[in-house]
Enzyme design. Structure first.
Site, PDB file in Angstrom:
ATOM      1  CG  HIS A 103      10.392   7.167  25.395  1.00 16.50           C
ATOM      2  ND1 HIS A 103       9.592   6.744  24.537  1.00 16.50           N
ATOM      3  CD2 HIS A 103       9.753   7.709  26.824  1.00 16.50           C
ATOM      4  CE1 HIS A 103       8.194   6.972  25.215  1.00 16.50           C
ATOM      5  NE2 HIS A 103       8.525   7.317  26.442  1.00 16.50           N
ATOM      6  N   GLY A 149      11.647   2.738  19.490  1.00 17.55           N
ATOM      7  CA  GLY A 149      11.962   4.127  19.959  1.00 17.55           C
ATOM      8  C   GLY A 149      11.426   5.010  18.977  1.00 17.55           C
ATOM      9  CB  SER A 150      10.811   5.211  15.201  1.00 16.71           C
ATOM     10  OG  SER A 150      10.090   5.981  14.439  1.00 16.71           O
ATOM     11  CG  LEU A 213       2.036  14.746  32.366  1.00 11.80           C
ATOM     12  CD1 LEU A 213       3.016  14.899  33.375  1.00 11.80           C
ATOM     13  CD2 LEU A 213       1.645  16.018  31.978  1.00 11.80           C
ATOM     14  CD  GLU A 390       0.540   1.459   1.549  1.00 13.33           C
ATOM     15  OE1 GLU A 390       0.031   1.009   0.455  1.00 13.33           O
ATOM     16  OE2 GLU A 390       0.135   2.027   2.362  1.00 13.33           O
ATOM     17  CG  PHE A 415       1.454   2.859  -2.947  1.00 12.94           C
ATOM     18  CD1 PHE A 415       1.687   4.305  -3.451  1.00 12.94           C
ATOM     19  CD2 PHE A 415       0.773   2.202  -3.555  1.00 12.94           C
ATOM     20  CE1 PHE A 415       0.666   4.662  -4.504  1.00 12.94           C
ATOM     21  CE2 PHE A 415      -0.119   2.399  -4.719  1.00 12.94           C
ATOM     22  CZ  PHE A 415      -0.097   3.821  -4.895  1.00 12.94           C
ATOM     23  CG  HIS A 439       2.742  -0.538 -11.057  1.00 10.73           C
ATOM     24  ND1 HIS A 439       2.730  -1.808 -10.646  1.00 10.73           N
ATOM     25  CD2 HIS A 439       1.708  -0.384 -11.634  1.00 10.73           C
ATOM     26  CE1 HIS A 439       1.618  -2.228 -11.243  1.00 10.73           C
ATOM     27  NE2 HIS A 439       1.206  -1.624 -11.776  1.00 10.73           N
ATOM     28  CG  ASP A 447      -1.885   4.210 -13.737  1.00 17.16           C
ATOM     29  OD1 ASP A 447      -3.215   4.029 -14.392  1.00 17.16           O
ATOM     30  OD2 ASP A 447      -1.690   2.922 -13.254  1.00 17.16           O
ATOM     31  NE  ARG A 497       0.382  -0.661 -15.521  1.00 23.54           N
ATOM     32  CZ  ARG A 497      -0.742   0.149 -15.653  1.00 23.54           C
ATOM     33  NH1 ARG A 497       0.128   1.565 -15.330  1.00 23.54           N
ATOM     34  NH2 ARG A 497      -1.751  -0.048 -15.890  1.00 23.54           N
TER      35      ARG A 497
END
Length: 654
Positions: A103, A149-150, A213, A390, A415, A439, A447, A497
């Protein structure tokens, strides 16, 4: 002037009406005495503040106060420590400057102006339609490596770029990342801190702008620099605390960072948000808006200036080029056998590593499950372990591709959701990364739902310019793994899998955007579209229905995005009915991809979607598909049902 070109550098005098030394006395001078250099840097910091204020004022929006806090930090860096050729952004020896607090883009653009990369006229087109000077930086500008920015992404990506320098390129460039204190609340920052510290990335420097701030009030630790120091040092970093407006302290800190040979360095700088303008300095409520009286603020900052920085050029190297490769000798599998598509991926990416020296593989501590282990066995120097982090894994993939490497990042499909924002921003960065999610779906079996990727197709389809691939057998998986390396943008391969039958010969070709017809006749009455595990269920159903005299066409839509629209339209025209079946939630998956093909046509076929609708538990893969209503029996029932509907009378009032 067109962005990407540089104006001829001119020596002159300050253009401002306020106090300031003549330009010739301030700029383009080698160190002769401390006072002169100190004044030059202070003047430059004020210029960056002035231009940040002016840019935001011209736009009527922006974040000038966040820019003003870090102005001195950037002035010293660019003047005396950055090594960069603005005329040749692809120079292999260039340092990398990543503005994690995206920003504060007015500061970055003001710095580009001071470096002679853009003109004042371009600066004042900030945030205007068609201007590459966007509200948050993107690689539309040739000197911007990645979109930011993120918050919480710049440092993890910077760690990836630094990793390339330390372990692959083996070049002396440095990576400088300017972080804001608000984003230090993001877990991804601490994933990066831990990884970079453990990896000993001494070529990485994080500049922490601690201005106290945030957007709506004070940050978690305010100006408690010691709190930040303890946390950063706990991850093995070298730290230096400075007054972020004392150019001598800043200069000394950068020198210490460059001299540190074993650890990454964090420069923890106490700064003032809105520094230099009394109306906004350290004041709440001024975030994210232009100054109310820009003209008065510019006057208080000493007026406009037109100082120029001759950024030092990199010492060595030339233009970065992606390494060439030879023909890929992919693994092959005999028709009629069985093999898991995850195994085919692992062996194919290992073969790709043999042929293409730019291939790298990143793991989230599941290489034995994703089968990325085959790559590490053959190419351990190009395999990188990120453990259960990740976000850092995907960020590092983005950083590695900045340097021209071709990354494959593999984990369980489920994930990838943890790192979705990094995937989304990778697309904004125009990054070329390959993701592999194993998977997938209820077909993983016992699982249970926490391990099942059931949202991944929808999530990855929503990413701009992405590719989503879901092969049903080993030969198609191997071919598509290699094909991803040639595609620009975010590519996603969904693997299984369990073992599935090999239905394609080793010489069969697979193009991104294509599909395969596995059952077809002139008497087909319904088309079943499937992908992955459900292709085999569809084939079994088609064979059973053929015994009843019901012709069913089966299409393997291995490319879910882009989907093979011409083939689907032809099938709809010839059979009039489509059933889709997928191991995924009904929202946003294969069924929706198929329906999108007919959203803008006059003739829409009768359609039915089969997908996982109930929350699964633990069961065998076969039981899972049966319970979910996506097995061969469910497909048979759906085909009979869609045919029966045409012969049933319409309900009263319909």
């Amino acid at each position: 002037m067109r962005p990407g070109s540089r104006p001829r550098r001119m020596r002159g005098t300050s253009a401002g009406s306020g106090p300031g030394l003549p330009f010739a006395a301030l700029c383009h001078m080698r160190r002769k005495n401390t006072m002169t250099d100190r004044q030059r840097l202070k003047e430059l910091g004020q210029q960056l503040r002035v231009d940040a204020v002016r840019a935001a004022d011209a736009a009527g929006s922006g974040h000038p106060t966040s820019s003003m806090s870090a102005a001195d930090l950037m002035a010293v860096l660019a003047s005396d420590h950055l090594r960069y050729d603005f005329d040749e952004p692809s120079h292999s020896g260039n340092d990398h400057l990543i503005l994690s607090k995206g920003h504060a883009s007015p500061l970055l653009y003001a710095l580009y102006k001071a470096c002679g990369a853009i003109s004042d006229e371009e600066l004042l087109r900030y945030r205007k339609l068609g201007s590459p000077l966007e509200g948050h930086p993107t690689p539309r500008l040739p000197w911007v490596d990645v979109a930011t920015g993120s918050l919480g992404q710049g440092l993890p990506i910077g760690a990836g770029v630094a990793l390339a320098g330390a372990s692959l390129d083996r070049l002396p460039y440095r990576v400088w990342v300017l972080c804001g204190d608000s984003e230090l609340a993001e877990g991804s920052v601490w994933e990066a801190m831990e990884y970079a510290g453990q990896a000993g990335l001494a070529n990485l420097t994080a500049v922490l702008d601690i201005n106290r701030l945030g957007q709506r009030g004070p940050t978690r630790h305010g100006w408690d620099l010691d709190a930040y120091r303890r946390r950063v040092e706990a991850f093995g970093w070298h730290t230096v605390e400075v007054d972020g407006h004392d150019v001598d302290e800043i200069d000394a800190a950068y020198r210490r960072a460059r001299e540190e040979a074993e650890r990454p360095t964090a420069i923890i700088a106490r700064t003032v948000k809105g520094a230099g303008v009394s109306a906004v300095a350290d004041q709440e409520g001024a975030h994210g808006k232009p100054l109310a009286d820009a003209e008065r603020a510019v006057s208080e900052l000493g007026g406009r200036r037109d100082l120029r920085i001759d950024v030092a050029l990199p010492d060595s190297g030339g233009v970065r080029q992606r390494p060439g490769g030879s023909r890929v000798d992919l693994p092959t599998y005999a028709v009629g056998g069985e093999e898991a598509t995850r195994d085919a991926f692992g062996r194919a990416v290992a073969a790709l590593g043999d042929a293409r020296p730019d291939t790298v593989v990143l793991d989230g501590e599941v290489a034995d499950s994703t089968r990325a282990k085959f790559f590490v066995d053959q190419h351990p120097d190009r395999f990188f372990e990120f453990y259960i982090a990740e976000q850092q894994m995907i960020a590092a993939a983005v950083g590695l591709q900045v340097r021209g490497w071709t990354p494959y990042a593999a984990t369980f499909a489920a994930f990838l959701a943890r790192a979705y924002d990094f995937v989304r921003m990778a697309a904004v960065s125009r990054a070329d990364i390959n993701l592999v999610g194993s998977h997938a779906g209820v077909s993983i079996g016992e699982d249970g739902p926490s391990q099942m990727g059931l949202e991944d197709i929808a999530a990855l389809r929503a990413v701009h310019n992405s590719v989503v691939l879901h092969p049903c057998d080993a030969n198609s998986a191997a071919r598509l793994t290699a094909g991803m390396a040639e595609h620009d943008g975010v590519s996603y391969l969904r693997t299984l899998r369990g073992k599935t039958p090999v239905v394609y010969g080793p010489d069969e070709g697979f193009e991104i955007g294509g599909s395969k017809v596995l059952r077809s006749s002139a008497s087909d009455r319904v088309t079943v579209v499937a992908a992955g595990a459900t292709v085999h269920e569809a084939l079994a159903a088609a064979d059973a229905l053929a015994g009843e005299g019901i012709g069913v066409r089966v299409i393997d839509a291995y490319s879910i995005k882009p989907v093979d629209a011409p083939r689907l339209r032809a099938a709809a025209e010839e059979t009039g009915r489509i059933v889709t079946v997928e191991d995924h939630w009904p929202e946003g998956g294969l069924g929706d991809a198929v329906l999108d093909v007919f959203a803008d046509t006059r003739s829409t076929p009768r359609t039915m979607k089969l997908a996982v609708t109930g929350m699964p538990g633990s069961a065998t893969p076969e039981e899972q598909r049966r319970e979910a209503g996506i097995d061969a029996g469910a497909v048979e029932a759906a085909v009979r049902g869609i045919l029966r509907q045409e012969h049933e009378p319409a309900a009263a009032g319909s």
